[in-house]
Design a protein around this motif. Structure first.
Motif, PDB file in Angstrom:
ATOM      1  N   UNK A 143      60.412  52.967  75.346  1.00  0.00           N
ATOM      2  CA  UNK A 143      60.777  54.371  75.519  1.00  0.00           C
ATOM      3  C   UNK A 143      61.684  54.849  74.391  1.00  0.00           C
ATOM      4  N   UNK A 144      62.668  54.025  74.025  1.00  0.00           N
ATOM      5  CA  UNK A 144      63.566  54.400  72.930  1.00  0.00           C
ATOM      6  C   UNK A 144      62.770  54.570  71.637  1.00  0.00           C
ATOM      7  N   UNK A 145      61.850  53.659  71.378  1.00  0.00           N
ATOM      8  CA  UNK A 145      61.023  53.748  70.170  1.00  0.00           C
ATOM      9  C   UNK A 145      60.187  55.020  70.175  1.00  0.00           C
ATOM     10  N   UNK A 146      59.614  55.345  71.329  1.00  0.00           N
ATOM     11  CA  UNK A 146      58.775  56.545  71.428  1.00  0.00           C
ATOM     12  C   UNK A 146      59.588  57.804  71.136  1.00  0.00           C
ATOM     13  N   UNK A 147      60.804  57.872  71.680  1.00  0.00           N
ATOM     14  CA  UNK A 147      61.646  59.053  71.466  1.00  0.00           C
ATOM     15  C   UNK A 147      62.040  59.175  69.996  1.00  0.00           C
ATOM     16  N   UNK A 148      62.459  58.070  69.404  1.00  0.00           N
ATOM     17  CA  UNK A 148      62.883  58.099  67.997  1.00  0.00           C
ATOM     18  C   UNK A 148      61.704  58.434  67.090  1.00  0.00           C
ATOM     19  N   UNK A 149      60.556  57.818  67.340  1.00  0.00           N
ATOM     20  CA  UNK A 149      59.395  58.022  66.473  1.00  0.00           C
ATOM     21  C   UNK A 149      58.787  59.405  66.624  1.00  0.00           C
ATOM     22  N   UNK A 150      59.111  60.105  67.712  1.00  0.00           N
ATOM     23  CA  UNK A 150      58.623  61.480  67.874  1.00  0.00           C
ATOM     24  C   UNK A 150      59.253  62.416  66.848  1.00  0.00           C
ATOM     25  N   UNK A 151      60.298  61.951  66.169  1.00  0.00           N
ATOM     26  CA  UNK A 151      60.966  62.725  65.118  1.00  0.00           C
ATOM     27  C   UNK A 151      60.601  62.223  63.727  1.00  0.00           C
ATOM     28  N   UNK A 152      59.437  61.584  63.625  1.00  0.00           N
ATOM     29  CA  UNK A 152      58.982  61.041  62.342  1.00  0.00           C
ATOM     30  C   UNK A 152      60.027  60.083  61.759  1.00  0.00           C
ATOM     31  N   UNK A 153      60.596  59.258  62.635  1.00  0.00           N
ATOM     32  CA  UNK A 153      61.639  58.303  62.254  1.00  0.00           C
ATOM     33  C   UNK A 153      61.266  56.935  62.801  1.00  0.00           C
ATOM     34  N   UNK A 154      61.532  55.903  62.033  1.00  0.00           N
ATOM     35  CA  UNK A 154      61.228  54.535  62.446  1.00  0.00           C
ATOM     36  C   UNK A 154      62.519  53.757  62.704  1.00  0.00           C
ATOM     37  N   UNK A 155      62.445  52.832  63.656  1.00  0.00           N
ATOM     38  CA  UNK A 155      63.554  51.907  63.902  1.00  0.00           C
ATOM     39  C   UNK A 155      63.366  50.692  62.998  1.00  0.00           C
ATOM     40  N   UNK A 181      69.637  63.849  62.796  1.00  0.00           N
ATOM     41  CA  UNK A 181      69.920  64.917  63.754  1.00  0.00           C
ATOM     42  C   UNK A 181      68.831  65.024  64.817  1.00  0.00           C
ATOM     43  N   UNK A 182      67.552  64.963  64.389  1.00  0.00           N
ATOM     44  CA  UNK A 182      66.454  65.088  65.338  1.00  0.00           C
ATOM     45  C   UNK A 182      66.442  63.974  66.362  1.00  0.00           C
ATOM     46  N   UNK A 183      66.676  62.747  65.905  1.00  0.00           N
ATOM     47  CA  UNK A 183      66.692  61.603  66.820  1.00  0.00           C
ATOM     48  C   UNK A 183      67.841  61.719  67.812  1.00  0.00           C
ATOM     49  N   UNK A 184      69.000  62.176  67.346  1.00  0.00           N
ATOM     50  CA  UNK A 184      70.160  62.338  68.227  1.00  0.00           C
ATOM     51  C   UNK A 184      69.863  63.368  69.312  1.00  0.00           C
ATOM     52  N   UNK A 185      69.295  64.497  68.913  1.00  0.00           N
ATOM     53  CA  UNK A 185      68.989  65.552  69.878  1.00  0.00           C
ATOM     54  C   UNK A 185      67.947  65.094  70.896  1.00  0.00           C
ATOM     55  N   UNK A 186      66.924  64.386  70.434  1.00  0.00           N
ATOM     56  CA  UNK A 186      65.871  63.928  71.346  1.00  0.00           C
ATOM     57  C   UNK A 186      66.411  62.916  72.348  1.00  0.00           C
ATOM     58  N   UNK A 187      67.218  61.985  71.888  1.00  0.00           N
ATOM     59  CA  UNK A 187      67.806  61.001  72.804  1.00  0.00           C
ATOM     60  C   UNK A 187      68.717  61.686  73.816  1.00  0.00           C
TER      61      UNK A 187
END
Length: 221
Positions: A143-155, A181-187
Motif C-alpha cells: 500500500x505504501x508503495x502504491x501511494x508513493x508511486x502514484x506520484x511518479x516516485x519510486x522507493x 511534496x506530492x508523496x507527502x500529501x498523498x500519504x
C-alpha cells in the motif's frame, strides 16, 4: 551479499609467536581494536587491544593469552547483516570468517560492512526521505508503495525500526526524487502519520516566504 565477499585483505592475522607489541602495532596500522590469532589454518581466538595494552613487557608472546581468548566468528556463507548484528552485539571491530571445517578464511571489518550497507540502502543516491510512524498491524509495504508511486516516485530503499515501548513501527523511505511534496500529501490523505521528512516541499518554501514578507513589513513600520 555474503560475508565471503567482504573479507578484507588489510587484516593480517596474528600468530601465537607474535608479541603483544606487534599486535598493537598492527591494530594501529589497520585502525581496528581487534585481530584474529591463528595457528596454521586453525582459528585460536580474537584478541583485543584492552588485553595487551598495559602489558609491562611488550615482547610477551601472544601464546600466553590464547587459553582465555573469546572465539567469535561467522561462516563465510552468511549474509553480512548477521555479521553486523554479531559485531554490534559484542562490540567488535573485526570478525573472523571460517569455513565449514572452522578453518580460518579471513576477517571482515565493521567499516567495510557499513560501506556496503550504505550502498544497499541508496545513501549515495540523491532523493528525499520520509519517516512514517505506523501501528504494526497496519503496516503494508504494497500500500505504501502504491501511494508513493502514484506520484511518479519510486522507493529506493526502506527500513523498519520498532518504536520502544509501543506497538508501532518507524518506517523510513528513501525516494528517488528530491521534491517529495506530492508523496507527502498523498500519504497524509491516507492518514499516514508523517514523523519527519527531508527534501523539498513547496509548502515549507511558501511558509518561509510568508514569514520573510511579514518581517520586512514589520521593519518598515
Amino acid at each position: 551479499m555474503t560475508v565471503n565477499q567482504l573479507i578484507s585483505n588489510s587484516i593480517i592475522p596474528l600468530r601465537k609467536t607474535d608479541s603483544a607489541g606487534t599486535a598493537l602495532a598492527w591494530m594501529y596500522e589497520s585502525r581496528v581494536s581487534h585481530l584474529p590469532v591463528i595457528d596454521g589454518q586453525s582459528y585460536v581466538g580474537l584478541i583485543g587491544d584492552v588485553e595487551i595494552l598495559y602489558v609491562e613487557d611488550q615482547n610477551t608472546k601472544l601464546s600466553g593469552f590464547c587459553s582465555n581468548l573469546p572465539r567469535p566468528f561467522i561462516a563465510g556463507g552468511e549474509h553480512y547483516f548477521n555479521a553486523l548484528q554479531l559485531m554490534i552485539g559484542q562490540g567488535l571491530s573485526v570478525l573472523p570468517v571460517l569455513d565449514e571445517k572452522e578453518y580460518y578464511l579471513g576477517a571482515i571489518t565493521r567499516d567495510k560492512i557499513l560501506i556496503e550497507m550504505a550502498g544497499s540502502i541508496s545513501v549515495q543516491n540523491p532523493g528525499g526521505i520520509i519517516v512514517l510512524e505506523i501501528n504494526q498491524n497496519d503496516y503494508s509495504l504494497s500500500e505504501i508503495s502504491r501511494i508513493v508511486e502514484s506520484n511518479d516516485t519510486k522507493i529506493l530503499s526502506l527500513s523498519l525500526k520498532s518504536v520502544h515501548n509501543s506497538n508501532k513501527l518507524e518506517v523510513t523511505l528513501k525516494l528517488n526524487r528530491v521534491n517529495i511534496e506530492g508523496a507527502i500529501q498523498s500519504l497524509g490523505r491516507f492518514d499516514y502519520e508523517i514523523k519527519a521528512y527531508f527534501g523539498e516541499n513547496r509548502k515549507d518554501d511558501d511558509l518561509l516566504l510568508d514569514r520573510y514578507d511579514s518581517l520586512m513589513a514589520y521593519l518598515k513600520v
